[in-house]
Scaffold this active site. Structure first.
Site, PDB file in Angstrom:
ATOM      1  CG  PHE A 388      -1.517  -1.361   1.495  1.00  0.00           C
ATOM      2  CD1 PHE A 388      -2.485  -1.918   0.673  1.00  0.00           C
ATOM      3  CD2 PHE A 388      -1.030  -2.122   2.545  1.00  0.00           C
ATOM      4  CE1 PHE A 388      -2.969  -3.187   0.915  1.00  0.00           C
ATOM      5  CE2 PHE A 388      -1.508  -3.397   2.787  1.00  0.00           C
ATOM      6  CZ  PHE A 388      -2.485  -3.935   1.967  1.00  0.00           C
ATOM      7  CB  CYS A 389       2.242   3.506  -1.576  1.00  0.00           C
ATOM      8  SG  CYS A 389       1.949   3.113  -3.308  1.00  0.00           S
ATOM      9  CG  ASN A 390       2.991   3.045   5.154  1.00  0.00           C
ATOM     10  OD1 ASN A 390       4.123   2.925   5.635  1.00  0.00           O
ATOM     11  ND2 ASN A 390       2.023   3.709   5.766  1.00  0.00           N
TER      12      ASN A 390
END
Length: 843
Positions: A388-390
């Site tokens: 999740f781009c994290n």
């Protein structure tokens, strides 16, 4: 709430959408209001002075005020700078912040960010590094450490530092204290022990989608947002809200159209406009999208009554789902899911409507997120998977070390792919999130999906009695703060499966096409010197039982007993495909009825005949049409760009009528050989380039009847009416079907020879929901993919991909039913040689 969904979100009926943290949905009324506005008004470029341009400028200014009002502030305190999204807003801050570089007389600046931050925040360090400014990641627990507190005398330093943190984690939904803003700016909290003046960037993109933010109370210096996370439409538009107290300190080097009060083209002279917004909005802003925001605010308030009600409603759904999900257990007491959370979902002020988890098997092993996503899609449930781009939060919750990330990259895993398990450990997870249009039924549907896919029928009854009985007995709490009619929801407990039909049959074609006997035998003799045939047990030979080609991608199979082989695979296999009005390839995932289209190839008449029930038969010439009249276009197949040409209005009309939507038939250009040299990254031939047709992965797909039979046993245990072996073969859409003594032994082969042809095995085929579609009726049945996942130990691999380079271009090779298959095992695999009587090839 049910009334809201039915009236305003008609297009999502039948779909359970649970990725609101990625992008929420827009109501039909928003589009109607926006388009009506465009019909009644002319909006010109706001940089002009005519009447239509003045209307645009004034409307944009009104929207700025509307945005500030939404966030509890005014233009006296904040300025709205429109950007292309939250990422662009973050980049603007990194470029314009008044950094003090290393080596200057004053202490140098620091850019600190919480490790639980979006990629776009972490990426700011690339800009700060170019300015000789150090970046320091800070873990949440470290921020509260007393060791970083500064004595009063060191707080007088004026060196500017910037600290960024998310108001809400897009990974877990954790809400970080908004009180940190004032605590950090006042020096009560320090990200690191460094004298200077701290400014705060509050990444509010995830938070403001479902929660109210009052900037009159929590006065961060920079607040980047993306509007599609609030309204669903428009996309590609965001804003940076800048505290006017720091505005004079910001620096800007580039100047674009509309930002200059005056400048000289022949000399180094530029004077910016006075307005902070105009100074930083380079070029013409996306003014029609900005106008759409007005209608977004209007519709949101009309439907929901405001952000506080959205906050309470979405949290109630998340809390309910979390409570049921966390209590699901297998018969042995093992949990069904592992939830990644920093809270117990008891307070909407510290937890947003996001649940992040991985599904486990009975032994506590993680089931890969890719497999869960495939199963969810089969149930028409849309979730988000990966990291999740994290990466920081993913590492923290999943226990992934920095070394693991680097090793995973070397293993071929990159952000956004479907490699979900490496060395038995997950590379990511599954995330569900709720929006204001989400309903209690959405939560129920998701929970029933987990139960249906993780328990046998007998276990399902137990689990419903112990945990999921809450689905029928516990309504979502309603204290009067939720939407109107929310308490009228009546949860229902039924899972519907469509009955499968059995109507059509696969066309069988025999082709009389044989290479010269002497050349064929010469090649076979060459192969026999290197290929080692493999036999098991009683020494029965492995033979080809079926050959299928699929002239039109995702349409019905064309079965043959013998067929010529070209440089891209079986001749005419997947040379055509159906695309929508935007040129995007249609498959059975979107249009199951494609399987009812029956193409066949007539080599003598040089035509492809296309049939479907209720439709006139049409034909398409096999002769390649690349003349001046041909319409050349570019399309994509599994991220690979291919050049194609259109097959004309007649076929376009035929397919549009049959599928009930505008579409066209296109064919791969014959000169695609060079542009289609996709590098194969699997297997021992990774350095070679292979020419491909419109296939997804490889020239051929091979399956084994013995493997089908073993899978059939698993499926039969879950179905009242077991599927026939022929139907299962058709569902797996292979080119070559073989009969080997042992199930799944094909996965141990490195290469095979069939007659005069030699193939390299380049990897397993990971299956999607298409195998759940009955290829004779177009109806879906979820059990096939679920049974495959259970039978293969949490994976959905079935069949192997093959690549072939023709041995001799002087004559066309052929593939025939009845031909003997001679496998070569992978290295370090024991081979049992056949007797001399078994070392015979059949053409």
């Amino acid at each position: 709430l049910q009334k809201i969904e039915s009236n305003h979100f008609i297009f999502i009926l039948g779909i359970t959408y649970l990725d609101h943290a990625g992008a929420t949905l827009f109501p039909d009324s928003l589009l109607k209001a926006f388009t009506e506005d465009l019909r009644n008004n002319i909006y010109g470029n706001p940089h002009s002075q005519n009447i239509s341009s003045k209307l645009t400028y004034d409307t944009i200014e009104h929207v700025r005020y509307r945005i500030l009002r939404h966030f509890g502030t005014t233009s006296e305190d904040y300025t709205v700078i429109f950007t292309s999204g939250c990422t662009a807003a973050l980049k603007l801050v990194a470029e314009a912040f008044p950094w003090m570089p290393e080596g200057s007389k004053q202490p140098s600046s620091r850019f600190c960010y919480l490790t639980d931050s979006h990629t776009s925040v972490v990426g700011m360090r690339g800009i700060t590094a170019s300015m000789d400014v150090l970046s320091v990641p800070v873990k949440p627990k470290e921020l509260l450490s007393e060791k970083n507190w500064l004595p009063a005398e060191e707080q007088n330093c004026t060196t500017p530092h910037l600290f960024s943190y998310p108001a809400q984690s897009n990974f877990s939904g954790t809400k970080y204290p908004l009180s940190w803003i004032q605590d950090i700016k006042s020096g009560k909290l320090c990200p690191i022990k460094m004298p200077g003046k701290w400014f705060v960037l509050l990444d509010a993109a995830s938070y403001v989608s479902c929660s109210p933010l009052d900037l009159g109370v929590h006065q961060a210096d920079f607040i980047p947002i993306s509007f599609y996370k609030i309204f669903g439409f428009p996309t590609g538009l965001g804003a940076l809200l800048v505290n006017n107290r720091i505005a004079p300190l910001l620096r800007k080097t580039y100047f674009g159209g509309g930002t200059a009060a005056a400048y000289l083209a022949g000399a180094d002279f530029y004077f910016p406009k006075k307005s902070m917004a105009e100074r930083f909005e380079d070029g013409t802003v996306s003014f029609l999208d900005i106008i759409a925001l007005k209608h977004g605010f209007d519709v949101l308030e009309k439907l929901t009554g405001g952000m506080e009600k959205i906050k309470q409603h979405t949290f109630a759904l998340a809390q309910y789902t979390y409570n049921v999900l966390s209590t699901l257990k297998y018969a042995n007491g093992a949990p069904v899911v592992r939830i990644y959370s920093d809270t117990d979902f008891s307070n909407p002020d510290v937890q947003g409507p996001i649940i992040n988890f991985n599904v486990l098997d009975e032994n506590g092993e993680v089931i890969g997120f890719s497999q869960v996503e495939k199963m969810a899609s089969l149930h028409k449930i849309h979730v988000r998977t990966g990291c999740f781009c994290n990466t920081g939060a993913c590492q923290m919750h999943l226990g992934i070390s920095d070394e693991d990330i680097q090793r995973n990259l070397q293993s071929g895993h990159v952000c956004g792919d479907d490699i979900d398990i490496i060395d038995g450990r997950p590379t990511g997870s599954v995330r569900i999130s709720f929006g204001y249009m989400s309903s209690f039924e959405d939560a129920q549907t998701f929970l029933k999906f987990i139960v249906a896919t993780r328990f046998s029928k007998s276990d399902t009854e137990i689990s419903f009695q112990s945990s999921v009985t809450k689905l029928t007995t516990e309504p979502v709490p309603d204290d009067g703060t939720y939407f109107k009619n929310a308490d009228k929801l009546s949860p229902r407990m039924h899972i519907l499966d469509r009955e499968l039909g059995n109507n059509s049959s696969v066309t069988v074609k025999t082709v009389d096409w044989q290479p010269a006997e002497s050349e064929s035998e010469s090649i076979r003799a060459t192969i026999s010197e290197t290929a080692v045939p493999t036999y098991r047990g009683d020494g029965n030979p492995i033979t080809v039982t079926n050959i299928f080609l699929y002239p039109i991608k995702s349409c019905s199979a064309f079965e043959v007993t013998e067929w010529p082989v070209g440089n891209q695979g079986l001749l005419y296999d997947r040379n055509w495909m159906v695309v929508n009005q935007n040129g995007v390839c249609l498959t059975q995932k979107q249009e199951p009825r494609l399987c009812l289209v029956n193409p066949s190839i007539d080599l003598k008449q040089k035509i492809m005949v296309i049939r479907a029930e209720g439709m006139d038969t049409i034909s398409v010439s096999l002769e390649e049409n690349t003349g001046k009249e041909a319409v050349i276009c570019e399309s994509k197949v599994c991220s690979h760009r291919v050049k194609t040409y259109d097959c004309g209005e007649k076929t376009a009309g035929w397919f549009s009528v049959f599928l009930g939507r505008p579409c066209r038939l296109i064919r791969q250009c014959p000169d695609e050989k060079n542009s289609m040299q996709r590098k194969n990254t699997k297997g021992p031939t990774c350095a070679t380039s292979i020419s491909l047709s419109l296939v997804n992965e490889a020239q051929y797909l091979l399956i084994n009847v013995a493997s089908i039979l073993q899978l059939k046993e698993h499926i039969s245990a879950r179905l009242e009416e077991p599927l026939e072996i022929e139907e299962l073969i058709r569902r797996f859409r292979a080119n070559i079907v073989i009969s080997a003594p042992e199930s799944f032994e094909e996965e141990e082969w490195a290469e095979i020879s069939i007659g005069a042809l030699r193939f390299q095995v380049v990897g397993p085929c990971s299956r999607c929901q298409i195998i759940c579609i009955d290829q004779q009726s177009g109806e879906r049945n979820k059990e096939v993919l679920q049974s495959l996942s259970a039978a293969r130990g949490r994976k959905t691999n079935f069949g192997v991909y093959l690549m072939n380079q023709p041995l001799c271009p002087s004559f066309p090779d052929t593939l025939s039913v009845g031909s003997q298959v001679l496998p070569v095992l992978k290295e370090n695999t024991e081979i049992q040689r056949p007797t001399s009587s078994e070392e015979k090839y059949s053409g």
